[in-house]
Every structure is written in C-alpha cells, then in structure tokens.
Design a protein around this motif. Structure first.
Motif, mmCIF file in Angstrom:
data_model
loop_
_atom_site.group_PDB
_atom_site.id
_atom_site.type_symbol
_atom_site.label_atom_id
_atom_site.label_comp_id
_atom_site.label_asym_id
_atom_site.label_seq_id
_atom_site.Cartn_x
_atom_site.Cartn_y
_atom_site.Cartn_z
ATOM 1 N N ARG A 43 47.309 28.014 38.032
ATOM 2 C CA ARG A 43 46.347 28.878 38.731
ATOM 3 C C ARG A 43 45.268 29.393 37.793
ATOM 4 O O ARG A 43 44.116 29.543 38.196
ATOM 5 N N LEU A 44 45.635 29.661 36.566
ATOM 6 C CA LEU A 44 44.630 30.069 35.579
ATOM 7 C C LEU A 44 43.628 28.938 35.365
ATOM 8 O O LEU A 44 42.420 29.162 35.349
ATOM 9 N N GLN A 46 42.867 26.626 37.431
ATOM 10 C CA GLN A 46 42.115 26.355 38.651
ATOM 11 C C GLN A 46 41.188 27.498 39.037
ATOM 12 O O GLN A 46 40.454 27.387 40.011
ATOM 13 N N HIS A 47 41.216 28.581 38.305
ATOM 14 C CA HIS A 47 40.405 29.747 38.652
ATOM 15 C C HIS A 47 38.924 29.344 38.706
ATOM 16 O O HIS A 47 38.422 28.680 37.802
ATOM 17 N N GLU A 49 36.208 31.012 38.329
ATOM 18 C CA GLU A 49 35.363 31.605 37.296
ATOM 19 C C GLU A 49 36.227 32.103 36.149
ATOM 20 O O GLU A 49 36.428 33.311 35.979
ATOM 21 N N PRO A 50 36.738 31.196 35.314
ATOM 22 C CA PRO A 50 37.647 31.623 34.245
ATOM 23 C C PRO A 50 36.995 32.588 33.247
ATOM 24 O O PRO A 50 37.673 33.426 32.666
ATOM 25 N N SER A 52 35.336 35.050 33.953
ATOM 26 C CA SER A 52 35.411 36.411 34.496
ATOM 27 C C SER A 52 36.750 37.083 34.181
ATOM 28 O O SER A 52 36.904 38.275 34.402
ATOM 29 N N ILE A 53 37.697 36.337 33.651
ATOM 30 C CA ILE A 53 39.009 36.893 33.307
ATOM 31 C C ILE A 53 38.930 37.500 31.911
ATOM 32 O O ILE A 53 38.747 36.779 30.927
ATOM 33 N N PHE A 59 46.449 38.282 33.252
ATOM 34 C CA PHE A 59 46.287 37.470 34.458
ATOM 35 C C PHE A 59 47.547 36.659 34.715
ATOM 36 O O PHE A 59 48.023 36.583 35.856
ATOM 37 N N THR A 63 49.988 37.059 37.888
ATOM 38 C CA THR A 63 50.215 35.883 38.733
ATOM 39 C C THR A 63 51.705 35.618 38.892
ATOM 40 O O THR A 63 52.180 35.356 40.002
#
Length: 174
Positions: A43-44, A46-47, A49-50, A52-53, A59, A63
C-alpha cells in the motif's frame, strides 16, 4: 560493476520489517503478521502521492493497525455466520456465483499473461519466492526449506519481487 544504491523501499523494509512484524503479530496473531506487513508495504508503494507521506514508518504502522482491524472484522463475520448456520459450510457453497462476462475473462487472461511476462524478468530465485508465497500460499519457513534459502532472504526476495511487479504494472497503466 558498481553496486546500486538501495531504493527507499528497500531501506525502509530492511530497517523496519522486523519491528512491524512484531507489531502485526501483537495485533492479529503471528500467523497473519507477515501478510499484514507485506500488504502495508504494498500500500505504501501504491500510494498515489508518496511524497505527501511525512513519516513512512508511521504510515506503515497505521496501515497495519487498520488492516488488522479489517481482518478482525472479517473473522467476526465468518464466526457469526458459522454460529448462525451451526458451522455448516455447505451453505456458503450453495450461493450461486454469476459466470464472468467474456470481456472480464479476456481482461483476466491478459493480466495473467502480463504478470507471467513480468515475473520472467526476475531472477529465478526471486520469481520462485514470489510464486510460492503469493500464488501457492506457502509460508516463508516452508519456502526457505523448499528453496534452501533463509527465511529472512525469502522475505527480502518477496519484497523485491512485489516491488518489481507493482512498478511494472504501474508502467503498463501509463
């Protein structure tokens, strides 16, 4: 040939995977821990806008916590269903499933063909770990015995394969 610098994903995985596995094991039991950690990393990756993390580690923890809640809810539904039907699994098998549409079958075949091509790009050991874990459902312990690699290396190779598959599928969508 100079050794390439590990990606952000590889560094995160090497640095935090063990502690995340322990956390996931405490949340959902050790039998689900590895799957929760792998899903969190996917999921990380596939984010949308990575960048923005701010804190990738936080995260991943959040998750895993969310995934464990979802897993617990699904188990509660299964348990409740079994209680209502006196554990009769036959009821589940009697629910009719619609036949997939021809275009859905074709899309599935194309995705399988693409996955096969993408997996062929990987080194044999990495490909084998991915297939054994994701498609055949073997644990890392079983994979390590079957392939003669350590469990840790099995986890690492699965991460590499998953990252490759996701990045290649993402590039096909572009």
């Amino acid at each position: 040939m100079p050794k390439s610098k590990p990606s952000l994903f590889d560094r995160l995985f090497q640095r935090h995977s063990q502690e995340l596995r322990v956390f996931a094991g405490l949340r959902s039991g050790n039998e689900f821990a590895e799957d929760l950690v792998q899903e969190a990393y996917l999921r990380l990756m596939q984010h949308p806008e990575p960048e923005s993390i701010d804190n990738a580690r936080a995260f991943l923890y959040r998750t895993i916590a969310n995934l464990s809640v979802d897993q617990h809810r699904r188990q509660n539904v299964r348990d409740r269903f079994h209680a209502e039907n006196n554990g009769d699994d036959q009821v589940l098998h009697e629910i009719p499933t619609p036949e997939p549409l021809p275009e859905d079958k074709l899309a599935s075949q194309q995705e399988l063909h693409a996955l096969n091509s993408i997996l062929q790009e990987l080194p044999e050991a990495t490909r084998n770990v991915f297939v054994l874990y994701r498609l055949e459902g073997l644990s890392h312990k079983e994979i390590s015995r079957r392939l003669g690699v350590s469990e840790r290396n099995s986890v690492r190779l699965l991460g590499i394969a998953a990252q490759h598959v996701l990045l290649r599928f993402a590039s096909l969508d572009d």
